[in-house]
Design a protein around this motif. Sequence first.
Motif, PDB file in Angstrom:
ATOM      1  N   MET A   1       0.856  -1.204   0.000  1.00  0.00           N
ATOM      2  CA  MET A   1       0.000   0.000   0.000  1.00  0.00           C
ATOM      3  C   MET A   1       0.883   1.243   0.000  1.00  0.00           C
ATOM      4  SD  MET A   1      -3.135   0.822   2.597  1.00  0.00           S
ATOM      5  CE  MET A   1      -3.702  -0.837   2.814  1.00  0.00           C
ATOM      6  N   VAL A   5      -2.581   6.022  -0.418  1.00  0.00           N
ATOM      7  CA  VAL A   5      -3.715   5.095  -0.240  1.00  0.00           C
ATOM      8  C   VAL A   5      -3.913   4.787   1.240  1.00  0.00           C
ATOM      9  CG1 VAL A   5      -4.555   2.767  -0.730  1.00  0.00           C
ATOM     10  CG2 VAL A   5      -3.479   4.105  -2.552  1.00  0.00           C
ATOM     11  N   ALA A   6      -2.798   4.550   1.941  1.00  0.00           N
ATOM     12  CA  ALA A   6      -2.871   4.249   3.379  1.00  0.00           C
ATOM     13  C   ALA A   6      -3.496   5.412   4.130  1.00  0.00           C
ATOM     14  CB  ALA A   6      -1.474   3.936   3.917  1.00  0.00           C
ATOM     15  N   THR A   8      -5.549   7.644   2.915  1.00  0.00           N
ATOM     16  CA  THR A   8      -6.971   7.701   2.572  1.00  0.00           C
ATOM     17  C   THR A   8      -7.755   6.669   3.385  1.00  0.00           C
ATOM     18  OG1 THR A   8      -6.321   8.323   0.342  1.00  0.00           O
ATOM     19  CG2 THR A   8      -8.607   7.641   0.636  1.00  0.00           C
ATOM     20  N   ALA A   9      -7.194   5.441   3.482  1.00  0.00           N
ATOM     21  CA  ALA A   9      -7.868   4.357   4.219  1.00  0.00           C
ATOM     22  C   ALA A   9      -8.006   4.731   5.694  1.00  0.00           C
ATOM     23  CB  ALA A   9      -7.084   3.052   4.053  1.00  0.00           C
ATOM     24  N   ALA A  12     -10.666   7.260   6.054  1.00  0.00           N
ATOM     25  CA  ALA A  12     -11.989   6.642   5.866  1.00  0.00           C
ATOM     26  C   ALA A  12     -12.398   5.934   7.152  1.00  0.00           C
ATOM     27  CB  ALA A  12     -11.945   5.666   4.690  1.00  0.00           C
ATOM     28  N   SER A  13     -11.442   5.190   7.732  1.00  0.00           N
ATOM     29  CA  SER A  13     -11.791   4.443   8.929  1.00  0.00           C
ATOM     30  C   SER A  13     -12.075   5.396  10.083  1.00  0.00           C
ATOM     31  CB  SER A  13     -10.666   3.455   9.226  1.00  0.00           C
ATOM     32  OG  SER A  13     -10.247   3.574  10.544  1.00  0.00           O
ATOM     33  N   ASP A  29     -19.385   2.303   1.186  1.00  0.00           N
ATOM     34  CA  ASP A  29     -18.486   1.146   1.259  1.00  0.00           C
ATOM     35  C   ASP A  29     -19.245  -0.164   1.464  1.00  0.00           C
ATOM     36  OD1 ASP A  29     -19.281   1.357   3.874  1.00  0.00           O
ATOM     37  OD2 ASP A  29     -17.276   1.050   4.711  1.00  0.00           O
TER      38      ASP A  29
END
Length: 347
Positions: A1, A5-6, A8-9, A12-13, A29
């Motif tokens: 990753m 991206v990490a 963004t994740a 999101a979490s 999601d």
Amino acid sequence: MNQAVAATAAAASDLVDALATCHAQPLWDRYHRVTRRLPAAADAPWQWRWTDMEPLIGRACAEVSMEDAERRVLLLTHPAFAGAVATTTNLSSGLQTLLPGEVARPHRHALQAIRYVMEGAGAVTSVNDHRCAMEVGDLVLTPAWTWHEHIHPGSGRVVWFDGLDLPLCTQLDSMFFEIATPGAVAVEALPTRSASLRSDAVPLAPDACDAALAGASRYRFSGERAREALRRAPARADGSRLLRYVDGVSAGAVLPTLDCYLMGLAAGQATRRCRSTSNAVCVVASGSGRSVVADTVIAWTANDVFTLPHWNWISHTATSQDAVIFMMTDRELMACMGYLREEESEP
Ligand code: GTQ
Ligand code: FE2
């Protein structure tokens, strides 16, 4: 990753967690978990053989008195709905027995029910004090909130199929129940909503149609009349004949949640494959045959009960001359809600 991206994740979490503290969730999601592409019935088709149930009916009669039972019913409960009383989606059913001289006291409930007589004669179901005779093949309606009691002044045990909308009523939390007290006032059932008549089914009205009379005949369909009407019904392309029990006033389903049919099959001829978002519980009125429900083959004979859960391809083939199946469905319920979808194909 990669880092972006990490990041963004993680964001999101973090958002999911923040939403959760406010009892909210992101739809994006989980959209395709919430909005499935196709129905998938919880229950596989199932069969309750008369040869298995008949001895249990005998035992229940010997071991359970009507002093100890509001109703002497063997509930037909599918294991997929463990903990709930359901035979298939929206529908529950049971086998009820009354011995000569017995009484199942009057009560009423929001649940809507039908009774289809499987064995015996001489019993009476009073619906709001209108006496409906019960003998093999008769259908008796107990609409929502009508007083009903079962009595058996005749001889020999009487066994009937009880069909109810219990799972639906439970889901909607609309259950009410009362035991009758002296002087209890009756409320007659309203006519059902007139509905989408099946073009290929011959309508069978109750023993009398005049709602103003509100007599027993409004709540009863004699088996003799039904068998005669089925014999006279035109055969469809696959040789089968279909009768729809209908409300005497609206010519729609017999009850808002329960829509009942009688189907006669031509020996050796498979019915056209069909599938529906509606569910059915079948009672074999006479004869024998087999039904293919998706990948399952059900071999049936008189008084067996089996289910046709929604969105399975279904075809029936009689192996005897006199095969007739009584079907209780939630077809009208689904139609009224806008959820009825039906397809047909060649066998
Ligand atoms: O005969 O009144 O199978 O109230 C379930 C509930 C039958 C009845 C059932 C009931 C009845
Ligand atoms: Fe009841």
